[in-house]
Scaffold this motif. Sequence first.
Motif, mmCIF file in Angstrom:
data_model
loop_
_atom_site.group_PDB
_atom_site.id
_atom_site.type_symbol
_atom_site.label_atom_id
_atom_site.label_comp_id
_atom_site.label_asym_id
_atom_site.label_seq_id
_atom_site.Cartn_x
_atom_site.Cartn_y
_atom_site.Cartn_z
ATOM 1 N N ARG A 1 -20.507 -30.105 4.045
ATOM 2 C CA ARG A 1 -19.303 -29.629 3.334
ATOM 3 C C ARG A 1 -18.534 -28.614 4.166
ATOM 4 N N GLN A 2 -19.236 -27.713 4.829
ATOM 5 C CA GLN A 2 -18.561 -26.735 5.679
ATOM 6 C C GLN A 2 -17.870 -27.417 6.856
ATOM 7 N N ALA A 3 -18.530 -28.375 7.460
ATOM 8 C CA ALA A 3 -17.934 -29.089 8.590
ATOM 9 C C ALA A 3 -16.700 -29.878 8.154
ATOM 10 N N THR A 4 -16.772 -30.481 6.989
ATOM 11 C CA THR A 4 -15.630 -31.240 6.474
ATOM 12 C C THR A 4 -14.439 -30.327 6.211
ATOM 13 N N ALA A 5 -14.702 -29.158 5.625
ATOM 14 C CA ALA A 5 -13.611 -28.212 5.366
ATOM 15 C C ALA A 5 -12.990 -27.728 6.666
ATOM 16 N N GLN A 6 -13.804 -27.427 7.656
ATOM 17 C CA GLN A 6 -13.283 -26.972 8.932
ATOM 18 C C GLN A 6 -12.500 -28.070 9.639
ATOM 19 N N LEU A 7 -12.976 -29.286 9.548
ATOM 20 C CA LEU A 7 -12.261 -30.401 10.160
ATOM 21 C C LEU A 7 -10.901 -30.595 9.489
ATOM 22 N N GLY A 8 -10.869 -30.474 8.172
ATOM 23 C CA GLY A 8 -9.593 -30.576 7.456
ATOM 24 C C GLY A 8 -8.614 -29.505 7.905
ATOM 25 N N ASP A 9 -9.103 -28.280 8.097
ATOM 26 C CA ASP A 9 -8.235 -27.209 8.569
ATOM 27 C C ASP A 9 -7.751 -27.476 9.995
ATOM 28 N N LEU A 10 -8.613 -28.031 10.830
ATOM 29 C CA LEU A 10 -8.195 -28.361 12.194
ATOM 30 C C LEU A 10 -7.116 -29.440 12.196
ATOM 31 N N GLN B 1 -1.368 -30.837 12.775
ATOM 32 C CA GLN B 1 -0.120 -31.307 12.177
ATOM 33 C C GLN B 1 0.952 -30.218 12.227
ATOM 34 N N SER B 2 0.538 -28.976 12.004
ATOM 35 C CA SER B 2 1.488 -27.860 12.054
ATOM 36 C C SER B 2 2.064 -27.712 13.463
ATOM 37 N N ASP C 1 6.058 -25.170 5.948
ATOM 38 C CA ASP C 1 5.669 -24.339 4.808
ATOM 39 C C ASP C 1 4.628 -25.049 3.949
ATOM 40 N N GLU C 2 4.814 -26.343 3.727
ATOM 41 C CA GLU C 2 3.847 -27.113 2.936
ATOM 42 C C GLU C 2 2.484 -27.169 3.625
ATOM 43 N N LEU C 3 2.483 -27.378 4.929
ATOM 44 C CA LEU C 3 1.222 -27.414 5.675
ATOM 45 C C LEU C 3 0.508 -26.065 5.617
ATOM 46 N N LEU C 4 1.265 -24.994 5.676
ATOM 47 C CA LEU C 4 0.668 -23.669 5.589
ATOM 48 C C LEU C 4 0.035 -23.439 4.223
ATOM 49 N N GLN C 5 0.667 -23.932 3.178
ATOM 50 C CA GLN C 5 0.132 -23.767 1.822
ATOM 51 C C GLN C 5 -1.136 -24.578 1.610
ATOM 52 N N ARG C 6 -1.290 -25.689 2.340
ATOM 53 C CA ARG C 6 -2.467 -26.552 2.165
ATOM 54 C C ARG C 6 -3.700 -26.043 2.900
ATOM 55 N N ARG C 7 -3.541 -25.083 3.792
ATOM 56 C CA ARG C 7 -4.694 -24.564 4.540
ATOM 57 C C ARG C 7 -5.654 -23.879 3.592
ATOM 58 N N ASP D 1 -8.621 -22.171 4.903
ATOM 59 C CA ASP D 1 -9.479 -21.182 5.551
ATOM 60 C C ASP D 1 -9.045 -19.765 5.190
ATOM 61 N N ASP D 2 -9.919 -18.825 5.467
ATOM 62 C CA ASP D 2 -9.685 -17.438 5.102
ATOM 63 C C ASP D 2 -8.780 -16.718 6.091
ATOM 64 N N ASP D 3 -8.414 -17.387 7.170
ATOM 65 C CA ASP D 3 -7.567 -16.753 8.179
ATOM 66 C C ASP D 3 -6.111 -16.664 7.739
ATOM 67 N N ILE D 4 -5.753 -17.382 6.690
ATOM 68 C CA ILE D 4 -4.372 -17.350 6.220
ATOM 69 C C ILE D 4 -4.132 -16.004 5.553
#
Length: 130
Positions: free
Chosen positions: A38-47, A52-53, A101-107, A109-112
């Motif tokens: 689950r952690q790897a999947t979430a990180q991959l989604g953020d990457l 895309q950004s 803006d939409e891509l930023l909202q979909r992130r 991770d805690d870095d946002i």
Amino acid sequence: MAVRISRWISRAHDSVLAFPLAVLVALALLVISETGYRQATAQLGDLVLMGQSRLELARVLRRLADAESSQRGYLLTGRLDYLAPYQDARSDVDRGMAQLDELLQRRTDDDISPDYTADLRTLAGHVRTR
């Protein structure tokens, strides 16, 4: 050494606790594996979203350069041929900024932080100015 191991295996085989212990170890491994997945999947989604950004930002910059070039051509020549590409590029830039803006909202991770949102607003202001 091999004799000791075979004795230990035969005692463990005859033990009442062997099967419940094996099940407990298997469940622990399953939980650890699922958590890592689950952690790897979430990180991959953020990457993927970061990639895309970056692509969208490159498109915005390219279309911004197109708009400036068309604007310069129109101002220098006064020909309406340069006005249509300028308007197309300008609308593409606006769509690209909305996409960023939409891509930023979909992130997820805690870095946002709010700083990223402020940076995007600042970038949008600079884009409008240019």
